[in-house]
Motif scaffolding. Structure first.
Motif, short mmCIF file in Angstrom:
data_model
loop_
_atom_site.label_atom_id
_atom_site.label_comp_id
_atom_site.label_asym_id
_atom_site.label_seq_id
_atom_site.Cartn_x
_atom_site.Cartn_y
_atom_site.Cartn_z
N GLN A 23 0.85 -1.19 0.00
CA GLN A 23 0.00 0.00 0.00
C GLN A 23 0.89 1.25 0.00
O GLN A 23 2.00 1.22 0.53
CB GLN A 23 -0.92 0.02 1.22
N LEU A 69 -3.87 10.51 -2.21
CA LEU A 69 -4.19 9.28 -2.92
C LEU A 69 -3.63 8.10 -2.12
O LEU A 69 -2.42 8.00 -1.92
CB LEU A 69 -3.58 9.30 -4.32
N ASN A 70 -4.51 7.24 -1.63
CA ASN A 70 -4.11 5.99 -0.99
C ASN A 70 -4.36 4.87 -1.99
O ASN A 70 -5.46 4.77 -2.55
CB ASN A 70 -4.91 5.76 0.29
N PHE A 71 -3.36 4.03 -2.21
CA PHE A 71 -3.48 3.03 -3.26
C PHE A 71 -2.83 1.70 -2.86
O PHE A 71 -1.94 1.64 -2.02
CB PHE A 71 -2.83 3.55 -4.55
N ASP A 72 -3.32 0.63 -3.51
CA ASP A 72 -2.66 -0.66 -3.42
C ASP A 72 -2.44 -1.12 -4.87
O ASP A 72 -2.42 -0.30 -5.78
CB ASP A 72 -3.47 -1.67 -2.59
N SER A 76 -7.68 2.41 -5.45
CA SER A 76 -7.21 3.63 -4.80
C SER A 76 -8.38 4.48 -4.37
O SER A 76 -9.49 4.35 -4.90
CB SER A 76 -6.29 4.43 -5.73
N TYR A 78 -9.04 8.73 -3.65
CA TYR A 78 -8.46 10.06 -3.86
C TYR A 78 -9.40 11.06 -3.24
O TYR A 78 -10.57 11.14 -3.60
CB TYR A 78 -8.31 10.30 -5.36
N TYR A 109 -13.05 6.74 -5.80
CA TYR A 109 -12.53 5.37 -5.71
C TYR A 109 -12.33 4.81 -7.11
O TYR A 109 -13.23 4.87 -7.95
CB TYR A 109 -13.51 4.51 -4.92
N GLN A 217 -2.10 3.54 -11.34
CA GLN A 217 -2.91 4.51 -10.62
C GLN A 217 -2.43 5.94 -10.87
O GLN A 217 -1.36 6.15 -11.45
CB GLN A 217 -2.87 4.23 -9.11
N TRP A 223 -5.38 7.08 -15.03
CA TRP A 223 -4.82 5.75 -14.82
C TRP A 223 -4.34 5.21 -16.16
O TRP A 223 -4.35 5.92 -17.16
CB TRP A 223 -5.91 4.82 -14.24
N LEU A 228 2.99 4.73 -11.31
CA LEU A 228 2.19 5.76 -10.65
C LEU A 228 2.38 7.11 -11.33
O LEU A 228 3.50 7.55 -11.58
CB LEU A 228 2.61 5.87 -9.18
N ILE A 254 -9.18 0.84 1.79
CA ILE A 254 -9.45 1.35 0.44
C ILE A 254 -10.73 0.70 -0.07
O ILE A 254 -10.74 -0.44 -0.52
CB ILE A 254 -8.26 1.08 -0.51
#
Length: 296
Positions: A23, A69-72, A76, A78, A109, A217, A223, A228, A254
């Protein structure tokens, strides 16, 4: 031999688990070039140069935002970072209206595996949950490279259709367009605020991505690149990554929001456009003055 096989199995399991638990977090600073208000002054003598300057400065501040932005590996979220308003600060009504038109205030999302997105929006006191397919951009890989925050980035460009419900896409009309518009409305000296602006059909997007963070992402609904996206520019708005944290100890959940009336992007846009047209008719004849929610 059995010991070696066991170690290889443990190593493979650890790698799969690491990918599963991977993550990251990226902070983006978004800045949009504020529109000029010369056209408003031309149609309304009550607007002084000082008032024009104040409105432009206020607009500029409202168009400077911070997002996280939190992503795996596959999804994600935002979201705009909330800021405390200065006591006595004006223009709250306009800020609410612009947030609606600019898609602010909600959680965006993205699921790149299912190629879908979900974003909760509040517009005119009503809550909507926009659920739709991610827009597919035909990215063109360019040869240019540069560094952003210590990461090697590659350039990519694409052309996308401009959203009619995003205030950031408004462009000032050139003088020829204004003259042509004046001919059509000859005899009526009053102008509407929106008459000084137009929305282009297409926008050229420039993105910078880093393969060093191999996730599909980016900020907002961007995207589709092999890394990234750290920077995006569409000529008026620049979104630049200012901070990256990978595999922090505290994980973020997420998942998409579930509040609001479920609609497609097309249905939501039609609702917003209808309300914008109502504003346009209501403001027409106000001698080029600002919308009633703008404040002074």
């Amino acid at each position: 031999m059995k010991k070696l096989s066991y170690l290889l199995l443990v190593l493979a399991f650890s790698q799969v688990q690491a990918q599963k638990d991977f993550q990251g977090m990226a902070v983006y600073e978004s800045k949009t070039q504020a529109p000029k208000f010369e056209g408003m002054r031309a149609g309304n003598r009550d607007i002084t140069p000082e008032m024009q300057k104040t409105m432009e400065e206020r607009m500029k501040k409202m168009l400077e935002k911070t997002f996280v932005l939190n992503f795996d590996k596959t999804a994600s979220i935002y979201k705009e970072e909330e800021k405390l308003e200065t006591p006595g600060q004006q223009g709250g009504g306009m800020r609410i209206m612009m947030n609606s038109f600019m898609g602010g205030g909600g959680t965006f999302y993205k699921d790149v595996k299912s190629k879908s997105y979900t974003v909760d929006k509040e517009f005119m006191g009503k809550e909507f949950l926009v659920v739709d397919s991610l827009p597919k951009l035909n990215w063109k890989m360019e040869q240019e490279t540069k560094q952003i925050g210590g990461y090697n980035c590659f350039k990519a460009t694409a052309v996308k259709e401009a959203s009619k419900t995003d205030f950031r896409n408004f462009r000032p009309k050139n003088n020829d367009d204004k003259k042509e518009e004046a001919k059509k409305t000859s005899g009526d000296t009053k102008t509407n605020f929106e008459d000084n602006f137009e929305i282009p059909k297409e926008i050229i997007v420039t993105a910078w991505y880093t393969p060093e963070i191999p996730v599909n992402q980016g900020p907002e609904n961007y995207w589709g690149l092999p890394g990234l996206i750290l920077e995006v520019n569409d000529g008026k708005t620049t979104i630049l990554c200012s901070k990256i944290i990978l595999n922090a100890k505290d994980k973020v959940e997420i998942k998409p929001s579930k509040k609001g009336k479920v609609v497609s992007q097309k249905e939501y846009d039609e609702t917003v456009i209808k309300k914008m047209e109502e504003f346009r008719e209501m403001n027409r004849g106000r001698a080029g003055g600002p919308p009633p929610m703008m404040g002074r």
